[in-house]
Scaffold this active site. Structure first.
Site, PDB file in Angstrom:
ATOM      1  N   GLU A 112       0.844  -1.201   0.000  1.00  0.00           N
ATOM      2  CA  GLU A 112       0.000   0.000   0.000  1.00  0.00           C
ATOM      3  C   GLU A 112       0.884   1.258   0.000  1.00  0.00           C
ATOM      4  OE1 GLU A 112      -2.962   1.132   3.225  1.00  0.00           O
ATOM      5  OE2 GLU A 112      -4.355   0.429   1.695  1.00  0.00           O
ATOM      6  N   HIS A 162       7.414 -27.347   1.988  1.00  0.00           N
ATOM      7  CA  HIS A 162       6.714 -28.512   1.443  1.00  0.00           C
ATOM      8  C   HIS A 162       5.627 -28.098   0.472  1.00  0.00           C
ATOM      9  CE1 HIS A 162       8.837 -31.213   4.167  1.00  0.00           C
ATOM     10  NE2 HIS A 162       8.818 -30.151   4.980  1.00  0.00           N
TER      11      HIS A 162
END
Ligand SMILES: O=P(O)(O)OC[C@H]1O[C@H](O)[C@H](O)[C@@H](O)[C@@H]1O
Length: 553
Positions: A361, A392
């Site tokens: 932002e 993973h």
């Protein structure tokens, strides 16, 4: 606006920018393996300390020359000048004509920081004292609900900067919280959010904190209205119950009163605090209730420490400056589009979401401070989740994908104190992964190394790791309130540095406005079927379909 927008040479026309381009070409395919081979001490020397944070930047695609040029770039773009103007309270938020003074929120009581000739520090400390008194009353049970019962649940209703900081910090500092209190956060205008937050709570023991800088944000006002109905319904009470179950955090006393919250129960902050920079203002009340005023002060002290470092440390040792410049380097000279933040602490699970607002932002802009378009990359996409989970899932792309993704690895030498010994022992495994990942990303695995393991030729390429993926490692002893403050301030000032180099206004957020305006127009189309003809054909068809499904066709 004149004082903050002096004419300046566009970034890409600065001589040092051309030098950086030339230097990048000379570096060519230089690999981190080469840089480490050429300097046996690189791992020790390419590291800095700020407060409790040890910051290793050796695994970056930089040489002494790169760093010198980047520092030159900071000089040429006058990062220090804008920094000093910010700390002095000048109105460096040019499009909103506002000062940018989140640093005053953690200034010591005797500091003097003036906005329009008024020292704001006494006001900051007065609000901190009021917050502290209130937090103590909730924590010790002397603040009671309408029926006289003590408060056991605190629900913060806010969104964006009025949600992400407190929600993140309460999660990060969970081991420091009063475990007898349930602290929850509601942000989404999807009614499911409030529903899930209160469904198992007793209204008589629940305090709502309505957090909104403007107090006009539709999501927050809508949820706060629904929460008020819920409380009054559950308690079978009238408006008189509101005072004991609702407090407000805002800059807008008028709107707070209009909503029905007594301004005596309002904790104030000011327009020179940006929403995404507001968690250490009154917006942090839920944090203070959760961890107590003393730990909150430690949090502020952590911020303060890095503020001082950013303000005073020489460029060679200035960590936020360095991290900001590295981001500029990758964005413009390696075409990096995103930046991963990968904390190896489960408590930091919301940290990256918080940084997304802080960074994206602030620096998701494409015009300069004088309104001219930028001709260079600005803020990256910031993303990431805690390790080891990401390993993973998406680390495959980090290791073997085609993209340049600089990453920050954040880890702690000590597990949190309250873990029982068997769980605390898992910490070495967590941290072994932490160190292994940056090693693998930097150095990879060559085809020769793969072959030497007897891998059949057709699998050599898929099993090769090119390496050369840049990372910063941030290591601290433990995740304390002060360390959290240090980390946040580090990123705040990194984002600041980049905005200064890119010559954008890091403190406005006009890009969120259009969607708000359009949503207001579309709502009556969905509810009453009115005004659809003004919509484009895609949105009109989607709205029709929605109305059909809802039986309003
Ligand atoms: O605190 P509020 O005034 O309710 O604003 C909440 C959020 O909404 C806005 O649309 C802005 O994009 C954010 O910067 C702000 O933090």
């Amino acid at each position: 606006m004149a004082e903050a927008t002096p004419a300046r040479t566009p970034l890409d026309r600065l001589p040092v920018w051309a030098e950086l381009g030339k230097h990048r070409a000379e570096l060519g395919d230089t690999h981190l393996r080469d840089l480490f081979a050429a300097d046996a001490k690189r791992g020790e020397t390419y590291a800095l300390t700020v407060g409790d944070l040890y910051v290793d930047y050796s695994k970056h695609l930089v040489t002494d020359r790169t760093l010198a040029l980047l520092r030159e770039l900071a000089v040429a773009t006058d990062v220090a000048g804008l920094r000093d103007a910010m700390f002095r309270g000048e109105k460096i938020n040019v499009t909103e004509h506002r000062a940018v003074l989140h640093t005053a929120l953690r200034a010591p009581a005797d500091a003097v920081v003036e906005v329009d000739g008024e020292n704001v520090v006494p006001k900051v400390h007065a609000v901190l004292r009021k917050m502290s008194d209130f937090a103590e009353q909730v924590r010790n049970g002397s603040w009671t609900g309408h029926t006289g019962r003590r408060i056991r649940n605190v629900v913060n209703i806010g969104i964006g900067g009025s949600d992400l900081g407190p929600a993140m910090a309460v999660e990060v500092l969970r081991p420091y919280t009063d475990r007898g209190l349930t602290v929850r956060f509601v942000s989404n205008v999807d009614g499911a959010d409030l529903h899930e937050a209160v469904r198992d709570l007793d209204a008589a023991e629940t305090l709502f904190i309505v957090a909104s800088k403007t107090f006009t944000t539709i999501e927050t006002v809508t949820n706060a209205t629904s929460a008020r109905s819920w409380v009054l319904r559950q308690l079978g009470a009238g408006q008189e119950a509101v005072a004991k179950h609702f407090v407000a955090l805002s800059t807008n006393a008028e709107k707070v009163a209009e909503f029905g919250i007594d301004t005596a129960n309002m904790f104030e902050f000011w327009d020179w605090v940006g929403g995404r920079y507001s968690m250490d203002s009154a917006i942090g009340l839920s944090i203070m209730i959760a961890i107590g005023p003393e730990a909150f002060e430690e949090l502020l002290a952590g911020f303060r420490l890095v503020d001082e470092h950013f303000r005073t440390a020489p460029a060679e040792q200035n960590v936020p400056l360095l991290l900001g410049l590295l981001g500029v380097w990758y964005g413009s000279f390696f075409d990096a589009q995103s930046h991963a933040v990968l904390p190896y602490s489960h408590y930091l699970s919301k940290f990256t979401a918080y940084l997304q607002q802080l960074d994206m932002e602030s620096n998701g802009k494409s015009v300069q401070r004088d309104g001219k378009p930028v001709d260079w990359q600005t803020g990256p996409v910031v993303w990431g989740t805690p390790g080891t989970n990401g390993q993973h899932a998406y680390y495959q792309l980090l290791h073997q994908g085609t993209k340049v993704i600089p990453a920050d690895f954040i880890g702690f030498a000590e597990p949190v104190a309250e873990l029982e010994s068997e769980l605390a022992a898992q910490h070495d495994l967590l941290m072994a992964n932490f160190f292994a990942q940056t090693q693998a990303l930097a150095f990879g695995k060559t085809p020769e190394e793969v072959r030497a393991e007897g891998v059949p030729e057709e699998l050599v390429a898929p099993k090769t790791f090119k390496g050369n993926h840049p990372t910063t490692t941030i290591l601290a002893r433990a995740l304390t309130p002060s360390v959290l403050g240090q980390l946040i301030a580090l990123y705040e000032h990194k984002v600041f540095t980049q905005g200064a180099v890119w010559n954008i206004d890091s403190f406005d957020q006009w890009g969120v406005e259009l969607g708000k305006v359009l949503a207001k127009k579309i709502e009556p189309v969905l509810v009453e079927g009115k005004g659809g003809e003004s919509l484009d054909s895609s949105t009109a068809t989607l709205a029709d379909r929605y109305r059909d499904i809802r039986g309003r066709g």
